[in-house]
Design a protein around this motif. Structure first.
Motif, short mmCIF file in Angstrom:
data_model
loop_
_atom_site.label_atom_id
_atom_site.label_comp_id
_atom_site.label_asym_id
_atom_site.label_seq_id
_atom_site.Cartn_x
_atom_site.Cartn_y
_atom_site.Cartn_z
N ILE A 66 0.56 -1.15 0.01
CA ILE A 66 -0.06 -0.07 0.12
C ILE A 66 0.86 1.36 0.03
O ILE A 66 1.59 1.41 0.86
N GLU A 67 0.63 2.06 -0.91
CA GLU A 67 1.47 3.21 -1.08
C GLU A 67 0.70 4.54 -0.54
O GLU A 67 1.46 5.29 -0.21
N ASP A 68 -0.61 4.45 -0.44
CA ASP A 68 -1.36 5.40 0.09
C ASP A 68 -2.30 4.92 1.15
O ASP A 68 -3.16 4.13 0.89
N ALA A 69 -2.04 5.05 2.20
CA ALA A 69 -2.77 4.66 3.48
C ALA A 69 -4.51 4.86 3.37
O ALA A 69 -5.37 4.21 3.76
N ALA A 70 -4.80 6.00 2.62
CA ALA A 70 -6.19 6.07 2.38
C ALA A 70 -7.04 4.98 1.35
O ALA A 70 -8.23 4.98 1.56
N ASP A 71 -6.04 4.22 0.89
CA ASP A 71 -6.73 3.13 0.22
C ASP A 71 -6.80 1.87 0.70
O ASP A 71 -7.78 0.87 0.45
N ALA A 72 -6.17 1.93 2.25
CA ALA A 72 -6.27 0.55 2.71
C ALA A 72 -7.69 0.15 3.22
O ALA A 72 -8.03 -0.99 2.90
N VAL A 73 -8.42 1.04 3.50
CA VAL A 73 -9.73 0.56 3.99
C VAL A 73 -10.68 -0.07 2.92
O VAL A 73 -11.31 -0.99 2.81
N PRO A 74 -10.83 0.79 1.82
CA PRO A 74 -11.85 0.37 0.64
C PRO A 74 -11.02 -0.89 0.09
O PRO A 74 -11.82 -1.86 -0.41
N LEU A 75 -9.69 -1.12 0.07
CA LEU A 75 -9.16 -2.33 -0.40
C LEU A 75 -9.56 -3.47 0.43
O LEU A 75 -9.62 -4.59 -0.03
N ALA A 76 -9.23 -3.32 1.70
CA ALA A 76 -9.49 -4.27 2.60
C ALA A 76 -11.03 -4.97 2.66
O ALA A 76 -11.38 -5.98 2.34
N ASP B 222 0.48 2.63 8.94
CA ASP B 222 -0.82 3.25 8.83
C ASP B 222 -1.84 2.48 8.39
O ASP B 222 -3.17 2.66 8.54
N ALA B 223 -1.71 1.86 7.16
CA ALA B 223 -2.73 0.95 6.38
C ALA B 223 -3.08 -0.10 7.36
O ALA B 223 -4.46 -0.28 7.50
N VAL B 224 -2.11 -0.76 8.20
CA VAL B 224 -2.56 -1.89 9.18
C VAL B 224 -3.49 -1.33 10.12
O VAL B 224 -4.51 -1.80 10.67
N ARG B 225 -3.16 -0.11 10.76
CA ARG B 225 -3.90 0.52 11.62
C ARG B 225 -5.27 0.92 11.27
O ARG B 225 -6.30 0.54 12.00
N ALA B 226 -5.39 1.35 10.16
CA ALA B 226 -6.68 1.82 9.63
C ALA B 226 -7.64 0.67 9.34
O ALA B 226 -8.98 0.58 9.79
N ILE B 227 -6.95 -0.46 8.69
CA ILE B 227 -7.71 -1.82 8.50
C ILE B 227 -8.18 -2.58 10.02
O ILE B 227 -9.39 -2.86 10.04
N ALA B 228 -7.29 -2.57 10.82
CA ALA B 228 -7.62 -2.79 12.07
C ALA B 228 -8.74 -2.07 12.67
O ALA B 228 -9.69 -2.79 13.46
N ALA B 229 -8.91 -0.77 12.62
CA ALA B 229 -9.73 -0.16 13.41
C ALA B 229 -11.26 0.05 12.59
O ALA B 229 -12.27 0.14 13.35
N GLU B 230 -11.08 -0.07 11.31
CA GLU B 230 -12.49 0.06 10.50
C GLU B 230 -12.76 -0.99 9.58
O GLU B 230 -14.02 -0.97 9.07
N VAL B 231 -12.11 -2.09 9.53
CA VAL B 231 -12.87 -3.27 8.98
C VAL B 231 -12.60 -4.50 9.80
O VAL B 231 -11.59 -5.24 9.80
N PRO B 232 -13.30 -4.38 10.84
CA PRO B 232 -12.92 -5.53 12.11
C PRO B 232 -13.27 -7.21 11.30
O PRO B 232 -12.71 -7.94 12.00
#
Length: 214
Positions: A25-35, A57-67
């Protein structure tokens, strides 16, 4: 907690889905929709490689928003990586190889982990340390399906997630082996789809991958 206990304390990473997407992941903003796209396609275990500044930051976002995702950290090569991945909320760890220091840090984290191997001697060394689940890397370059089939006879207690050079066509050959729990791959994450943020295409490719179990 010893190695065997760490690996048995949670459901095996190898049994979550037939394919673990290996995500850069190059852009952490993509993490949640990708996950969300990967999970919707049936691939809940997601390995985010620690190869970019955005990875943690991507790991953190996925962990928080894609349980419903089981997010892990890949390319873990130092004890510092282990600590950072745990702090970010990673639920499993994957390394391309291992040293005693790295293995001790992964074991001490309490998370399931897959240390990387590519030789019989490395497998034996991990088995001596109570670790029976491993990443086989780089899978295609290190001997592929014939290699893993060959070592399955003398070392049936070792189970693997082969990763490296595996695609849609070659994955079923690995998944048909008794000593393979799942494979890691990137083919469901084509660069053009990621660049276009075409999450519907990612979901479709993930669904195709999720149906590969023989």
């Amino acid at each position: 907690m010893d190695s065997a206990a760490a690996q048995s304390a949670a459901p095996s990473v190898l049994d979550l889905s037939p394919v673990i997407p290996v995500v850069v992941i190059e852009d952490a903003a993509d993490a949640v929709p990708l996950a969300r796209a990967l999970v919707a396609g049936g691939l809940p275990a997601i390995e985010v490689t620690l190869r970019t500044p955005a990875a943690l930051d991507a790991v953190r976002a996925i962990a928080a928003e894609v349980p419903e995702a089981v997010v892990g950290a890949g390319t873990v090569i130092t004890p510092e990586h282990v600590a950072a991945a745990v702090a970010a909320g990673a639920r499993f760890l994957v390394s391309p190889g291992w040293t005693d220091g790295l293995l001790e840090a992964m074991r001490a984290s309490g998370l399931p982990f897959l240390p990387g191997v590519s030789t019989v001697s490395e497998v034996l060394a991990l088995l001596e340390r109570g670790v029976g689940e491993m990443k086989f890397f780089p899978a295609e370059a290190a001997g592929g399906v014939p290699y893993l089939r060959s070592i399955g006879g003398p070392l049936p207690q070792a189970r693997f997630c082969p990763t490296g050079g595996i695609g849609l066509d070659s994955a079923p050959g690995y998944l048909g082996l008794a000593n393979v729990g799942c494979v890691g791959g990137t083919w469901m994450l084509p660069p053009d789809a990621l660049a276009a943020r075409d999450w519907a295409r990612v979901e479709s490719l993930a669904r195709e991958a999720a149906g590969l179990r023989p």
